[in-house]
Write a protein that holds these residues in place. Sequence first.
Motif, PDB file in Angstrom:
ATOM      1  N   ALA A  41       0.819  -1.199   0.000  1.00 24.16           N
ATOM      2  CA  ALA A  41       0.000   0.000   0.000  1.00 24.16           C
ATOM      3  C   ALA A  41       0.853   1.248   0.000  1.00 24.16           C
ATOM      4  O   ALA A  41       1.940   1.273   0.553  1.00 24.16           O
ATOM      5  CB  ALA A  41      -0.926  -0.005   1.208  1.00 24.16           C
ATOM      6  N   ASP A  45      -1.938   6.183   1.834  1.00 19.78           N
ATOM      7  CA  ASP A  45      -3.291   5.639   1.877  1.00 19.78           C
ATOM      8  C   ASP A  45      -3.870   5.832   3.275  1.00 19.78           C
ATOM      9  O   ASP A  45      -3.131   5.866   4.263  1.00 19.78           O
ATOM     10  CB  ASP A  45      -3.272   4.146   1.537  1.00 19.78           C
ATOM     11  CG  ASP A  45      -3.093   3.903   0.038  1.00 19.78           C
ATOM     12  OD1 ASP A  45      -3.238   4.870  -0.728  1.00 19.78           O
ATOM     13  OD2 ASP A  45      -2.779   2.758  -0.343  1.00 19.78           O
ATOM     14  N   THR A  48      -2.775   1.769   6.117  1.00 23.29           N
ATOM     15  CA  THR A  48      -1.676   0.897   5.719  1.00 23.29           C
ATOM     16  C   THR A  48      -1.679  -0.310   6.642  1.00 23.29           C
ATOM     17  O   THR A  48      -2.420  -0.337   7.639  1.00 23.29           O
ATOM     18  CB  THR A  48      -0.321   1.611   5.830  1.00 23.29           C
ATOM     19  OG1 THR A  48      -0.073   1.923   7.204  1.00 23.29           O
ATOM     20  CG2 THR A  48      -0.309   2.902   5.007  1.00 23.29           C
ATOM     21  N   ASP A  79     -13.703   5.384   3.617  1.00 21.34           N
ATOM     22  CA  ASP A  79     -12.283   5.334   3.260  1.00 21.34           C
ATOM     23  C   ASP A  79     -11.615   4.120   3.885  1.00 21.34           C
ATOM     24  O   ASP A  79     -10.760   3.462   3.271  1.00 21.34           O
ATOM     25  CB  ASP A  79     -11.570   6.609   3.733  1.00 21.34           C
ATOM     26  CG  ASP A  79     -11.908   7.811   2.864  1.00 21.34           C
ATOM     27  OD1 ASP A  79     -12.405   7.608   1.739  1.00 21.34           O
ATOM     28  OD2 ASP A  79     -11.657   8.947   3.329  1.00 21.34           O
ATOM     29  N   ALA A  83      -9.800   1.069   1.775  1.00 22.57           N
ATOM     30  CA  ALA A  83      -8.389   0.757   1.987  1.00 22.57           C
ATOM     31  C   ALA A  83      -8.194  -0.673   2.463  1.00 22.57           C
ATOM     32  O   ALA A  83      -7.245  -1.359   2.066  1.00 22.57           O
ATOM     33  CB  ALA A  83      -7.790   1.740   2.997  1.00 22.57           C
TER      34      ALA A  83
END
Length: 651
Positions: A41, A45, A48, A79, A83
């Motif tokens: 990643a 981001d 992680t 989000d 992720a």
Amino acid sequence: MDALSDGDDSIDSGDFVDSENADHSDDSAGSADPVDPDDPADPDDPVTLDSFYDALQAEGRPVATAQQVARRLDISQADAAEALDALSDAGTVQRVDVESDPVVWYPTRWGDVATRERIILFPERREIVVDRPEQYTRAQLSQFAHLVDTTGGDADERGYLYTIRTEDVWQAPFDEFEGLRRSMRSVFPRRSPHLEEWAERQWKRAHQFTLRTHEDGYVVLQSVNEDLMGNVAREKLSEQHLHAPISDTESWVREGEEAAIKRILYEAGYPVKDERDLDTGDPLEIDLNVELRDYQQDWVDRFTDQRSGVLVGPPGSGKTIAGMGVLAAVGGETLILVPSRELAGQWRDELLEHTSLTADQIGEYHGGTKEIRPVTIATYQTAGMDRHRQLFDSRAWGLIVYDEVHHIPSRVFRRSADLQTKHRLGLSATPIREDDKEEDIFTLVGPPIGTDWSKLFDAGFVQEPEVEIRYVPWTDEMAENEYRSADGRERYKLAAHNPAKIDEIRHLRGQHLDAKALIFVDWLEQGDAIAEALDVPFISGEMPHYRRQQLLQQFRDGDIRTLVISRVGDEGIDLPNAELAVVASGLGGSRRQGAQRAGRTMRPVGNAIMYVLATRGSPEEDFAERQLRHLAEKGIRVRESGAWPTGGDEQ
């Protein structure tokens, strides 16, 4: 000290991080974190792998929902879910549907959560707790924090407690505060404005007063503003120290009072920068016959800039050679102060080998001979005697070198105060004193100039030794009962003389049959007993100098593989580097002695190990742990174990 074991919200009182998520680069303060090769990643981001571990730790659970991760990382749930999906696609995070919530997430490699380095920062208390610290982390923390305590057995499982004191900030080895800020940010979990602002205030306090030379030749104390001069300097200092004001921010210093002024203001919380034009003495041209390593040249350059200071580095890092570089840079007649006649002779030999100085330019001044030459090497004992004051007054010295500078707060202390007009260079592996008078060293000689031990280990200039503390049981119940019925100094002696240590030394010697070994003792009777049991020589202060040199040369040549040596070997004798060192007894946990003895195994190549023996249930346990903390602070990994045959398993 498993400060990270609780999973409740109390952990939020400190900041937590995995080392791989910290900025370990030397780039600017705002640089991005390095990418973990196992974490594909982007570090920018919202989630992680490392920050996911953080969220699990804060939750105190092995699994978490996207909502819980979002709450812990202060991002939106959308989000977080996106992720986590990306991490799942990369294979580093797993997902499972459950009835109570659509999805929960857990790490693919469970072991990483338990074994990674973890850091908690308590900004208000200025404390840092580290579990399983990496060498990089310990090296960085040693630059601006004080190691208070350790807990646990093996170094890979140990917890460390650090605190940041005002003197740690004052003495941090950076030219600008920005360098200190970058070092702090490289190991802290996230930026702490509160702590950074405090550190910057302390840094500025160390740069508020300056001693400088006026164009007319006298010394001036200068402050950055009139309030400091009026409310601090003129309140703390008397007419004995200052003649009269020159301006609102300047005062005329009485001749010879510079040392007292530096000490008084240091104690008031304002270390003084010394920027006076110092005497270079009668000129003396010196050329070096050896090329300095990069870090040695850096030491010389930094000393040249500030004209006083203490070179701090591990044994074997070449402080003496760097000191000769300073001699050449100053180019003036030099007085070198050392703790023993043996060390005086070694300095003479080194100067003749590595510089252009000739034998008639180098003198020795001690009980055996009293020659004052352009470069004079004197013992502290002789230099501290009133009747030898001519040693200091007879020549226009340009440089004073204090080898093993921790000896300075002694009878030479008064002389040092009188030598403030000279360039002053201290040398020490560890300029600390058990009476906590390090400030005497730094106010009378100068601030530390050095390279972190870990950097030298990493660069391959000095090999990091293994250090192991082995806890030795009593030989039998009778020996233990004798110890318990004793008191005071007799108890320390009985613990040191524990006969079981001889069996342990035999066992360790058998494990390292091919290694050249030094066995250190603090008691002559114990040294005699060990030497007799192993049928090897014992070097002590009672042995004639020529015989010591014979045995040491035989050790270097490999004709003798084992030597027992008393406290005389801690400093003042150029001991050959050993592949094995065993500390059978020591100076009550003296941190300096621990570093000196560990240094006997620090070599340019090869692996070496040092064992510290401590009798179980005695003060030696505490002494050994005190030395452990100091060595760990220097970046050396230390482990603990039980003695053979009671169970050599690491505890």
